[in-house]
Design a protein around this motif. Structure first.
Motif, PDB file in Angstrom:
ATOM      1  N   ILE A 262      -2.857  -4.609   5.207  1.00 53.39           N
ATOM      2  CA  ILE A 262      -1.515  -4.525   4.623  1.00 53.39           C
ATOM      3  C   ILE A 262      -1.630  -3.946   3.217  1.00 53.39           C
ATOM      4  CG2 ILE A 262       0.517  -5.834   3.901  1.00 53.39           C
ATOM      5  CD1 ILE A 262      -0.157  -7.876   6.035  1.00 53.39           C
ATOM      6  N   THR A 263      -0.720  -3.039   2.886  1.00 51.17           N
ATOM      7  CA  THR A 263      -0.745  -2.376   1.584  1.00 51.17           C
ATOM      8  C   THR A 263       0.489  -2.744   0.771  1.00 51.17           C
ATOM      9  OG1 THR A 263      -2.021  -0.499   2.423  1.00 51.17           O
ATOM     10  CG2 THR A 263      -0.777  -0.145   0.399  1.00 51.17           C
ATOM     11  N   LEU A 264       0.261  -3.068  -0.492  1.00 50.55           N
ATOM     12  CA  LEU A 264       1.340  -3.326  -1.451  1.00 50.55           C
ATOM     13  C   LEU A 264       1.378  -2.187  -2.456  1.00 50.55           C
ATOM     14  CD1 LEU A 264       3.405  -5.096  -3.082  1.00 50.55           C
ATOM     15  CD2 LEU A 264       1.405  -6.113  -4.215  1.00 50.55           C
ATOM     16  N   TRP A 265       2.578  -1.645  -2.690  1.00 55.55           N
ATOM     17  CA  TRP A 265       2.786  -0.626  -3.720  1.00 55.55           C
ATOM     18  C   TRP A 265       3.780  -1.151  -4.746  1.00 55.55           C
ATOM     19  CZ3 TRP A 265       3.818   4.209  -0.126  1.00 55.55           C
ATOM     20  CH2 TRP A 265       2.592   4.702   0.333  1.00 55.55           C
ATOM     21  N   TYR A 266       3.470  -0.944  -6.016  1.00 56.00           N
ATOM     22  CA  TYR A 266       4.468  -1.189  -7.057  1.00 56.00           C
ATOM     23  C   TYR A 266       4.142  -0.324  -8.268  1.00 56.00           C
ATOM     24  CZ  TYR A 266       1.069  -4.300  -9.388  1.00 56.00           C
ATOM     25  OH  TYR A 266      -0.046  -4.809 -10.008  1.00 56.00           O
ATOM     26  N   TRP A 267       5.158  -0.111  -9.113  1.00 57.03           N
ATOM     27  CA  TRP A 267       5.019   0.744 -10.294  1.00 57.03           C
ATOM     28  C   TRP A 267       5.133  -0.082 -11.565  1.00 57.03           C
ATOM     29  CZ3 TRP A 267       4.415   6.179 -10.373  1.00 57.03           C
ATOM     30  CH2 TRP A 267       4.424   6.784  -9.110  1.00 57.03           C
ATOM     31  N   THR A 268       4.342   0.293 -12.573  1.00 57.03           N
ATOM     32  CA  THR A 268       4.407  -0.347 -13.886  1.00 57.03           C
ATOM     33  C   THR A 268       4.283   0.726 -14.962  1.00 57.03           C
ATOM     34  OG1 THR A 268       2.011  -0.635 -14.164  1.00 57.03           O
ATOM     35  CG2 THR A 268       3.195  -2.371 -12.980  1.00 57.03           C
TER      36      THR A 268
ATOM     37  N   ALA B  13       4.907  -9.389  -6.666  1.00 62.50           N
ATOM     38  CA  ALA B  13       5.210  -8.163  -7.409  1.00 62.50           C
ATOM     39  C   ALA B  13       6.601  -8.235  -8.032  1.00 62.50           C
ATOM     40  CB  ALA B  13       5.100  -6.954  -6.485  1.00 62.50           C
ATOM     41  N   GLU B  14       7.572  -8.711  -7.272  1.00 67.75           N
ATOM     42  CA  GLU B  14       8.946  -8.771  -7.773  1.00 67.75           C
ATOM     43  C   GLU B  14       9.123  -9.831  -8.855  1.00 67.75           C
ATOM     44  OE1 GLU B  14      11.059  -9.452  -4.186  1.00 67.75           O
ATOM     45  OE2 GLU B  14      10.903  -7.367  -3.476  1.00 67.75           O
TER      46      GLU B  14
ATOM     47  N   ARG C 198       6.749  -7.193 -15.573  1.00 66.94           N
ATOM     48  CA  ARG C 198       6.169  -5.899 -15.940  1.00 66.94           C
ATOM     49  C   ARG C 198       6.250  -4.881 -14.808  1.00 66.94           C
ATOM     50  NH1 ARG C 198       0.587  -8.574 -17.613  1.00 66.94           N
ATOM     51  NH2 ARG C 198       1.177  -9.638 -15.663  1.00 66.94           N
ATOM     52  N   VAL C 199       6.525  -5.352 -13.603  1.00 62.42           N
ATOM     53  CA  VAL C 199       6.664  -4.456 -12.457  1.00 62.42           C
ATOM     54  C   VAL C 199       8.067  -3.858 -12.467  1.00 62.42           C
ATOM     55  CG1 VAL C 199       6.701  -4.313  -9.939  1.00 62.42           C
ATOM     56  CG2 VAL C 199       4.978  -5.723 -11.093  1.00 62.42           C
ATOM     57  N   LEU C 200       8.152  -2.546 -12.328  1.00 65.63           N
ATOM     58  CA  LEU C 200       9.441  -1.862 -12.394  1.00 65.63           C
ATOM     59  C   LEU C 200      10.299  -2.173 -11.168  1.00 65.63           C
ATOM     60  CD1 LEU C 200       8.258   1.646 -13.665  1.00 65.63           C
ATOM     61  CD2 LEU C 200       9.012  -0.325 -15.004  1.00 65.63           C
ATOM     62  N   LYS C 201      11.597  -2.251 -11.388  1.00 59.34           N
ATOM     63  CA  LYS C 201      12.537  -2.497 -10.291  1.00 59.34           C
ATOM     64  C   LYS C 201      12.846  -1.220  -9.513  1.00 59.34           C
ATOM     65  CE  LYS C 201      12.852  -6.745 -11.639  1.00 59.34           C
ATOM     66  NZ  LYS C 201      12.164  -7.819 -10.858  1.00 59.34           N
ATOM     67  N   ASP C 202      12.694  -0.084 -10.178  1.00 59.33           N
ATOM     68  CA  ASP C 202      12.970   1.200  -9.538  1.00 59.33           C
ATOM     69  C   ASP C 202      11.841   2.180  -9.865  1.00 59.33           C
ATOM     70  OD1 ASP C 202      14.196   3.260  -8.192  1.00 59.33           O
ATOM     71  OD2 ASP C 202      15.547   3.775  -9.854  1.00 59.33           O
ATOM     72  N   PRO C 203      11.060   2.589  -8.865  1.00 55.25           N
ATOM     73  CA  PRO C 203      11.176   2.209  -7.452  1.00 55.25           C
ATOM     74  C   PRO C 203      10.714   0.775  -7.201  1.00 55.25           C
ATOM     75  CG  PRO C 203       9.253   3.594  -7.785  1.00 55.25           C
ATOM     76  CD  PRO C 203       9.975   3.567  -9.098  1.00 55.25           C
ATOM     77  N   ALA C 204      11.323   0.156  -6.206  1.00 58.52           N
ATOM     78  CA  ALA C 204      11.041  -1.245  -5.914  1.00 58.52           C
ATOM     79  C   ALA C 204       9.667  -1.400  -5.259  1.00 58.52           C
ATOM     80  CB  ALA C 204      12.121  -1.806  -4.995  1.00 58.52           C
ATOM     81  N   ALA C 205       9.092  -2.584  -5.436  1.00 55.95           N
ATOM     82  CA  ALA C 205       7.820  -2.892  -4.781  1.00 55.95           C
ATOM     83  C   ALA C 205       8.010  -2.881  -3.267  1.00 55.95           C
ATOM     84  CB  ALA C 205       7.312  -4.254  -5.238  1.00 55.95           C
TER      85      ALA C 205
ATOM     86  N   LEU D  15       4.739 -12.921   6.914  1.00 53.51           N
ATOM     87  CA  LEU D  15       4.489 -13.867   5.830  1.00 53.51           C
ATOM     88  C   LEU D  15       3.577 -13.247   4.775  1.00 53.51           C
ATOM     89  CD1 LEU D  15       4.585 -16.651   4.508  1.00 53.51           C
ATOM     90  CD2 LEU D  15       2.696 -17.353   6.024  1.00 53.51           C
ATOM     91  N   ALA D  16       2.536 -12.564   5.229  1.00 52.34           N
ATOM     92  CA  ALA D  16       1.606 -11.934   4.288  1.00 52.34           C
ATOM     93  C   ALA D  16       2.319 -10.874   3.445  1.00 52.34           C
ATOM     94  CB  ALA D  16       0.441 -11.310   5.051  1.00 52.34           C
ATOM     95  N   GLU D  17       3.161 -10.066   4.080  1.00 53.73           N
ATOM     96  CA  GLU D  17       3.899  -9.044   3.335  1.00 53.73           C
ATOM     97  C   GLU D  17       4.853  -9.684   2.331  1.00 53.73           C
ATOM     98  OE1 GLU D  17       5.318  -5.369   5.087  1.00 53.73           O
ATOM     99  OE2 GLU D  17       4.569  -6.026   7.035  1.00 53.73           O
ATOM    100  N   LYS D  18       5.516 -10.754   2.736  1.00 53.04           N
ATOM    101  CA  LYS D  18       6.465 -11.429   1.842  1.00 53.04           C
ATOM    102  C   LYS D  18       5.753 -12.001   0.615  1.00 53.04           C
ATOM    103  CE  LYS D  18      10.138 -14.917   1.774  1.00 53.04           C
ATOM    104  NZ  LYS D  18       9.694 -15.538   0.507  1.00 53.04           N
ATOM    105  N   ILE D  19       4.589 -12.597   0.822  1.00 51.28           N
ATOM    106  CA  ILE D  19       3.828 -13.154  -0.297  1.00 51.28           C
ATOM    107  C   ILE D  19       3.489 -12.061  -1.304  1.00 51.28           C
ATOM    108  CG2 ILE D  19       1.594 -14.150  -0.936  1.00 51.28           C
ATOM    109  CD1 ILE D  19       1.693 -15.748   1.688  1.00 51.28           C
ATOM    110  N   MET D  20       3.047 -10.933  -0.811  1.00 50.26           N
ATOM    111  CA  MET D  20       2.650  -9.837  -1.695  1.00 50.26           C
ATOM    112  C   MET D  20       3.859  -9.273  -2.446  1.00 50.26           C
ATOM    113  SD  MET D  20      -0.080  -8.049   0.934  1.00 50.26           S
ATOM    114  CE  MET D  20      -0.824  -6.878  -0.206  1.00 50.26           C
ATOM    115  N   ARG D  21       4.967  -9.077  -1.738  1.00 49.96           N
ATOM    116  CA  ARG D  21       6.174  -8.548  -2.395  1.00 49.96           C
ATOM    117  C   ARG D  21       6.730  -9.534  -3.413  1.00 49.96           C
ATOM    118  NH1 ARG D  21       7.727  -7.067   2.741  1.00 49.96           N
ATOM    119  NH2 ARG D  21       9.215  -8.803   2.778  1.00 49.96           N
ATOM    120  N   ASP D  22       6.742 -10.822  -3.060  1.00 44.01           N
ATOM    121  CA  ASP D  22       7.295 -11.835  -3.966  1.00 44.01           C
ATOM    122  C   ASP D  22       6.542 -11.860  -5.294  1.00 44.01           C
ATOM    123  OD1 ASP D  22       9.181 -12.508  -2.122  1.00 44.01           O
ATOM    124  OD2 ASP D  22       8.219 -14.370  -1.458  1.00 44.01           O
TER     125      ASP D  22
END
Length: 211
Positions: free
Chosen positions: A150-156, A124-125, A129-136, A115-122
């Motif tokens: 837990i770590t969240l990665w995303y690109w902008t 970001a997605e 402004r967050v890039l789709k490629d590479p995906a969060a 659940l925690a991972e899903k909240i963070m990914r949701d």
């Protein structure tokens, strides 16, 4: 000059000493000029870019032959001799068009990791402004003493890095609160009998007086 009674040896020695003194005095200046030329040719940073050398950080205002002018994030003016910028590793935060943001959050061992991972990914997605490629992406980073990290990665885009990161931290915290995902304080669990706990001396003295 010797024919006129002038001691040429003394003059030569004086000129040599003066030349040495001038050379030492100009050594730093010449180093700065050489470093300035290399900075202008190789261009590890340009005007308007934000850099960090470990001891100096700020936005480049002007690159001169002797020194470089910077403006710090809190609005201060800094003048750095070029030799201090050329002889150290430089991190340029503005040169590349995109940057990766990393958010580490520790949750309680009893909480739902998925659940925690899903909240963070949701979150970001959902941010345009967050890039789709590479995906969060998210992953369990470590099992800490008091929390599952837990770590969240995303690109902008580099220009969106700070605005999105500040908003993301706030959104994740609020969603964790709404969904019962807790961020625990550092704590230590003690297993053993009460008699094994070492009491401070003042409590021991008080017990002795009572008996």
């Amino acid at each position: 000059l010797g024919q006129f009674g002038v001691q040429t040896t003394s003059i030569i020695a004086a000129l040599g000493a003066a030349g040495l003194a001038i050379g030492l005095a100009l050594q730093g200046t010449l180093q700065n000029i050489a470093a300035g030329i290399m900075l202008l040719v190789l261009r590890p940073f340009r005007v308007g870019e934000y850099i960090d050398t470990g001891s100096i950080s700020g936005t480049i205002v002007e690159i001169g032959l002797f020194a470089t002018e910077l403006k710090t994030p809190d609005g201060l003016y800094r003048l750095a001799p070029n030799s201090t910028l050329w002889n150290v590793p430089i991190t340029n935060f503005s040169r590349l068009p995109t940057r990766r943001f990393e958010l580490k959050v520790g949750i309680d061992y009893n909480d739902d990791i998925d659940l925690a991972e899903k909240i963070m990914r949701d979150h970001a997605e959902a941010d345009k402004r967050v890039l789709k490629d590479p995906a969060a992406s998210t992953h369990v980073d470590q099992l800490g003493d008091s929390a599952v990290v837990i770590t969240l990665w995303y690109w902008t885009a580099a220009s969106d890095f700070w605005p999105t990161s500040r908003e993301m931290i706030k959104k994740v915290k609020k969603s964790f609160d709404e969904n019962g995902v807790s961020i625990p304080f550092p704590q230590v669990t003690y297993h053993g009998s009460p008699q094994m706990i070492a009491l401070p001396e003042r409590f021991v003295d008080a017990r002795v007086k009572e008996t």
